[in-house]
Motif scaffolding. Structure first.
Motif, PDB file in Angstrom:
ATOM      1  N   VAL A 398       0.838  -1.197   0.000  1.00 36.00           N
ATOM      2  CA  VAL A 398       0.000   0.000   0.000  1.00 36.00           C
ATOM      3  C   VAL A 398       0.875   1.250   0.000  1.00 36.00           C
ATOM      4  O   VAL A 398       1.889   1.311   0.696  1.00 36.00           O
ATOM      5  N   MET A 400       0.289   5.269   0.758  1.00 34.65           N
ATOM      6  CA  MET A 400      -0.726   6.138   1.354  1.00 34.65           C
ATOM      7  C   MET A 400      -0.300   7.600   1.333  1.00 34.65           C
ATOM      8  O   MET A 400       0.886   7.918   1.521  1.00 34.65           O
ATOM      9  N   ASP A 405      -5.064   5.320   1.061  1.00 33.26           N
ATOM     10  CA  ASP A 405      -4.512   4.581  -0.072  1.00 33.26           C
ATOM     11  C   ASP A 405      -4.687   5.422  -1.335  1.00 33.26           C
ATOM     12  O   ASP A 405      -5.808   5.850  -1.655  1.00 33.26           O
TER      13      ASP A 405
END
Length: 615
Positions: A398, A400, A405
């Motif tokens: 992920v 971010m 996200d």
């Protein structure tokens, strides 16, 4: 089976005809009218010969001539009107097809362009799309008209004299068999021709773009020889193609010779025996000559279709590449509310399967701080930038922005928050002003000037004869590397980003200019996130955090003090450390003396060292 496959590949392009249905129908009606008027003309000749000249009905002559002139005039006007309509709708179809392909190309993964030649892509956008447009708006309709008029003409020939008509048709199966025999060779040569032209297009684009390098190396003759060799290979393909094309094109000529013998041999005997009128013989001769023209048209259409098959395959290769999801997510974040914290959490990415550029990449870029990302060449520092901006997608993990996200954030929102300045700044062949306002067309002149002053480029621009209206040349060739970089930085500042990424963006600047530029960026980007990627210590002296990448993982993440006093000299091996660095940047201390809390606080870092937990 192959025919169905071709139609299946062609079907997606048929959608471009939809918006032009009415115009297309009108064009077809006008074409059929023009064709019908042309078909009846030999019948007028027959009547004039049999009833007027031989039958001595001179009063009827002027009626027929008047009707013939009227038909010719109507046919002329119909053809001119149809040509205008055809040009209008076919051009719009071509432009729409090219625009859609162009849009699709701009949404393809960046990895696609690293594997393909730019000249080849250009060739598909320009030549291949044009071939497909010509197929659906020109070749197929003309082929249809030729088939219909050929059938009608055959019917008229059978009506005039069915025996002589059947004799003239005997050669047709032989011609078709010859055509089928050379078909595979024509298809193969069409593919080679398209690939060779694409290769030359790429060579020309690349060679012209690298003109400075070629001249500096004295390789002009070498490049000319390369082009000559490519032309030589292309000529061989063209000659083979023309031989096969000539064979296929000579079939109608052979058909005409055979028919002329039948016409004046068998037809002449019938006229002398009184079984066929002279008017019938002349009309038969005219219609028979038209059959020759229709067959030539069909042969040409056949060759055009074979070329178009290659073009369809080449364009479909691009269309079938799945584009990167440009829509992003559905979360909208106002730019002014973005803090600029970026987190990579166990990110895995590779350009090629089994390459493993990043196996497990995790780090945090704090908001409102200046962070440097360092590492050896080829470690993937620029790739990290592309991942941040969503230009490429990670395989797993992920990324971010402010805890969200990035795949869930609207793409436009994400891109508006980030400004990216690479080492090799791309400038368009237009004015300095238009290059600066490329992403901010609503910016005022005063805003542009302020951005240029901040980037230390305003004085240089003002010294030019045309100032901000100066043409920079293709890719900014009229400017130096440092000037292009400063224009790129000014363009980024003008967009007022929350996150500024400088990827070796000051590599071509002298020390004085670099210092002034760093001071300006620090002042203007205060409270915003700045990410600096560089191999030079002078570029990262004022940063508040350093992230070091090696072999696809983070080997250090912490303050500059911890980084430059690290025991692991391998981490520092890609820096010309002592020679370049300002000595005041390295805090002197005795061997193994601990770093004080005051020093850590001064650099705004917790001093976390991934490479050495003891530090």
């Amino acid at each position: 089976m192959k025919k169905n496959a071709f139609l299946k590949k062609l079907l997606p392009f048929a959608k471009y005809l939809g918006p032009h249905k009415k115009v297309l129908i009108i064009s077809m009606i006008l074409s059929f009218m023009s064709t019908a008027l042309g078909i009846v003309q030999p019948l007028f000749t027959k009547v004039i010969i049999d009833k007027v000249l031989i039958g001595h009905d001179y009063q009827f002559l002027f009626v027929l001539l008047g009707a013939l002139v009227a038909l010719l005039l109507i046919s002329f006007l119909t053809r001119v009107g149809n040509n205008y309509i055809y040009t209008k709708y076919s051009s719009r179809i071509l432009f729409k097809m090219r625009e859609d392909l162009f849009d699709h190309i701009h949404r393809l993964p960046l990895t696609y362009f690293s594997k393909k030649k730019i000249g080849d892509i250009y060739s598909r956008i320009a030549s291949d799309i044009s071939n497909i447009q010509a197929l659906i708006t020109d070749t197929i309709p003309i082929c249809l008209y030729d088939i219909i008029t050929c059938i009608i003409t055959i019917a008229i020939l059978l009506w005039l004299n069915w025996k002589m008509a059947l004799l003239s048709f005997l050669f047709l199966p032989v011609g078709m068999k010859i055509l089928l025999f050379i078909r595979s060779g024509i298809i193969k040569l069409s593919e080679e021709l398209a690939e060779s032209n694409a290769e030359i297009a790429h060579f020309l684009v690349e060679s012209v773009g690298g003109s400075t390098v070629i001249r500096s190396l004295g390789a002009e003759k070498l490049e000319c020889n390369k082009l000559r060799e490519k032309h030589s290979r292309l000529l061989k393909i063209l000659l083979r193609y023309q031989v096969l094309g000539g064979v296929s094109g000579s079939i109608p000529t052979l058909y005409k010779v055979v028919n002329t013998i039948i016409l004046f041999g068998y037809g002449g005997v019938l006229v002398m025996k009184g079984l066929l009128s002279i008017g019938d013989l002349v009309a038969f001769s005219m219609y028979q000559g038209r059959i020759f023209g229709y067959l030539q048209g069909l042969m040409g259409s056949y060759l055009d279709i074979q070329k178009s098959k290659v073009s369809i395959s080449r364009v479909n290769e691009i269309i079938e590449v799945k584009p990167v999801n440009q829509s992003g997510g559905d979360i909208f974040i106002p730019v002014e509310s973005i803090r600029g914290e970026i987190i990579f959490d166990h990110v895995q990415f590779d350009y090629e399967e089994d390459e493993g550029l990043f196996a497990d990449l995790s780090f945090t870029i704090p908001s409102g701080k200046i962070t440097a990302i360092v590492g050896p060449s080829g470690v993937g520092k620029s790739t990290i930038c592309f991942l941040m901006m969503g230009l490429i997608r990670q395989n797993s993990g992920v990324i971010m922005l402010d805890g969200i996200d990035i795949t869930r954030i609207e793409t436009e929102c994400l891109r508006n928050a980030i400004a990216f300045v690479p080492q090799d700044v791309f400038l368009f062949h237009t004015t300095i002003l238009e290059n600066l306002m490329f992403s901010t067309p609503d910016a005022t002149k005063s805003e542009v000037v302020e951005a240029c002053k901040a980037a230390c480029i305003h004085e240089f621009i003002e010294s030019l004869p045309n100032k901000y209206d100066t043409i920079v040349g293709d890719r900014g060739i009229r400017l130096s590397g440092g000037q292009k970089q400063r224009i790129g930085i000014a363009r980024a500042i003008l967009s007022n980003p929350k996150i500024l990424i400088l990827d070796e963006a000051t590599a071509f600047l002298d020390a004085s200019c670099e210092r002034r530029l760093k001071d300006t960026i620090r002042r203007m980007m205060k409270g915003r996130t700045v990410i600096i990627i560089s191999h030079r210590l002078s570029a990262i002296q004022d940063v508040e955090k350093i992230i070091s990448i090696k072999e696809g993982r983070v080997v250090f993440e912490g303050s500059p003090i911890c980084f430059f006093n690290n025991k692991d000299h391998e981490i520092l091996s890609y820096f010309p450390l002592k020679q370049e660095c300002d000595q005041s940047f390295i805090i002197p201390r005795r061997h193994n003396s601990p770093i004080t809390k005051f020093e850590l606080k001064a650099f705004g870092s917790n001093g976390n060292n991934v490479g050495d937990g003891k530090q």
